[in-house]
Scaffold this active site. Structure first.
Site, mmCIF file in Angstrom:
data_model
loop_
_atom_site.group_PDB
_atom_site.id
_atom_site.type_symbol
_atom_site.label_atom_id
_atom_site.label_comp_id
_atom_site.label_asym_id
_atom_site.label_seq_id
_atom_site.Cartn_x
_atom_site.Cartn_y
_atom_site.Cartn_z
ATOM 1 C CG HIS A 58 -2.341 0.362 0.970
ATOM 2 N ND1 HIS A 58 -2.865 1.562 1.317
ATOM 3 C CD2 HIS A 58 -3.348 -0.319 0.371
ATOM 4 C CE1 HIS A 58 -4.146 1.620 0.958
ATOM 5 N NE2 HIS A 58 -4.450 0.488 0.381
ATOM 6 C CG HIS A 62 -6.491 -1.200 -8.404
ATOM 7 N ND1 HIS A 62 -7.214 -0.029 -8.319
ATOM 8 C CD2 HIS A 62 -6.180 -1.533 -7.139
ATOM 9 C CE1 HIS A 62 -7.332 0.314 -7.049
ATOM 10 N NE2 HIS A 62 -6.719 -0.575 -6.310
HETATM 11 O O1 D8T Z 1 -5.119 -2.724 -4.054
HETATM 12 C C1 D8T Z 1 -6.135 -2.322 -3.492
HETATM 13 O O2 D8T Z 1 -7.249 -2.755 -3.762
HETATM 14 C C2 D8T Z 1 -6.002 -1.221 -2.485
HETATM 15 O O3 D8T Z 1 -4.702 -0.717 -2.506
HETATM 16 C C3 D8T Z 1 -6.991 -0.114 -2.760
HETATM 17 O O4 D8T Z 1 -6.765 0.401 -4.023
HETATM 18 C C4 D8T Z 1 -6.848 1.059 -1.829
HETATM 19 O O5 D8T Z 1 -7.148 0.600 -0.557
HETATM 20 C C5 D8T Z 1 -7.734 2.205 -2.227
HETATM 21 O O6 D8T Z 1 -9.047 1.810 -2.455
HETATM 22 MG MG MG Z 2 -3.303 -1.821 -3.653
#
Ligand code: D8T
Ligand code: MG
Length: 382
Positions: free
Chosen positions: A185, A285
């Protein structure tokens, strides 16, 4: 055919939907959103739609270029998310106009389904292991977990051991055959990322995600050099131009563009093709809604290097409303044995339950990520 109007809907848990309508009665849906800045993206959509009203919706490539190049200033999360949602809606219209799924118009599907993974939460190691088990019991063969809260530039080995304990607990609970993605993250800096990458190897992660913040991508050179764990990144990169440096330098093994953040179907198809030429895999994603997921599946269908898809089924981001709640026919996302079928209906292949969308948009949402601080008072990455 002309674009005659549009409407945006702020819907829980944290999404923004867009409907574009035409004079031929065909309409298309998009999901232009960046988590925590839905209203800012909506303002950008309003500005961009001013140009599109009255135009032919089928000229997607030209509209994309006007939206991207026509404003002089370009790129970044807000503008590229606005373009992304508009692009998805235009492709949905095109598909319905030609009565074909979007992937058919992009050359046809090279796969029938794609493996999916589900995010798992949990504060303590036992919680996250239990969450993993539940997801596996529901048929998923891969999960993704956050590794840790933010680690300071140089942090303690005790915190590293806590990360190991969390991951070890999940591995023990689910066994050897389940894929485990570990999302740093962007909460970890290079020295600790290197340390963790080595320590996590015995647990055979499927990948490590955002080991460092994307603005520190050059640090990935050292990290990829010292670990055999595949490195993934890309949810905070928004165009071919953002991805070219990581690809050309061999900084990662998996890219994770977001179909609602990185310029939509038009742009992500090109990003995927660039990655393929560097032998880099694609794992879009998508902690978002059904429109974004269907857009992902169109690109997965037509990209040979796609290997897994993030999706949010059953994850409510603490705010109610699930991926399936906004669909007329929920079976359109056909999950089986850890895979989801590529939808075969016209356009995005989904029918949005507009009544439900309108109802939920009446309350809307005000989703924001929390602000965290270190013990010394300095702000921490979320
Ligand atoms: O890979 C993921 O799903 C996380 O990094 C989310 O994109 C983040 O919590 C923002 O919504
Ligand atoms: Mg992420």
């Amino acid at each position: 055919m002309r674009i005659t109007g549009y409407q945006t809907y702020l819907v829980p848990p944290r999404w923004l939907f867009l409907k574009i309508v035409t004079d031929e009665g065909i309409s298309g849906w998009g999901e232009p959103v960046i988590e925590g800045r839905a209203r800012t993206v909506k303002a950008a959509v309003d500005e961009l739609m001013g140009y599109l009203l009255g135009k032919d919706p089928l000229k997607i490539e030209d509209h994309w270029n006007v939206m991207y190049r026509g404003g002089f200033y370009r790129g970044g999360p807000i503008l590229m998310s606005a373009i992304a949602g508009i692009d998805q809606a235009l492709w949905d219209i095109k598909g319905k106009f030609y009565n074909a799924p979007i992937h058919e118009l992009m050359g046809g599907a090279c796969r029938e389904s794609i493996r999916v993974y589900s995010w798992i939460g949990g504060d303590r190691p036992a919680d996250v292991a239990r969450a993993a088990k539940k997801v596996v019991e529901r048929g998923f063969t891969a999960v993704k977990m956050n590794a840790t809260e933010e680690l300071h530039y140089i942090d303690s080995y005790a915190k590293v051991e806590q990360v190991i304990e969390r991951v070890a607990g999940v591995r023990e609970e689910v066994g050897n055959e389940i894929g485990i993605g570990i999302d740093f993250h962007g909460r970890v800096h290079k020295p600790m990322a290197k340390l963790l990458a080595k320590e996590l190897e015995p647990f055979h992660p499927m990948f490590i995600e955002e080991p460092v913040l994307p603005e520190n991508n050059e640090a990935l050179r050292e990290i990829t050099a010292i670990t055999s764990i595949p490195i993934a990144t890309g949810e905070r990169m928004f165009s071919r131009w953002d991805f070219k440096t990581v690809l050309a330098n061999g900084y990662c093994d998996i890219i994770q563009p977001d179909l609602s953040h990185a310029g939509g179907i038009t742009e992500c198809k090109k990003i995927a093709a660039m990655a393929e030429a560097y032998d880099v895999a694609l794992a879009p994603h998508c902690p978002l809604g059904p429109i974004a997921l269907s857009a992902c599946l169109q690109v997965d269908a037509t990209s040979h290097n796609a290997f897994i898809q993030e999706q949010s089924l059953g994850i409510h981001y603490n705010q109610g409303s699930d991926l399936l709640d906004y669909l007329v026919d929920q079976s359109v996302f056909d999950y089986k044995n850890g895979y989801v079928k590529i939808p075969t209906g016209a356009g995005l292949g989904i029918e949005i339950n507009e009544e439900q969308v309108r109802k939920m948009a009446e309350t809307g949402h005000d989703w924001k990520n929390p602000v965290w601080r270190h013990d010394d008072g300095s702000v921490a990455e979320w």
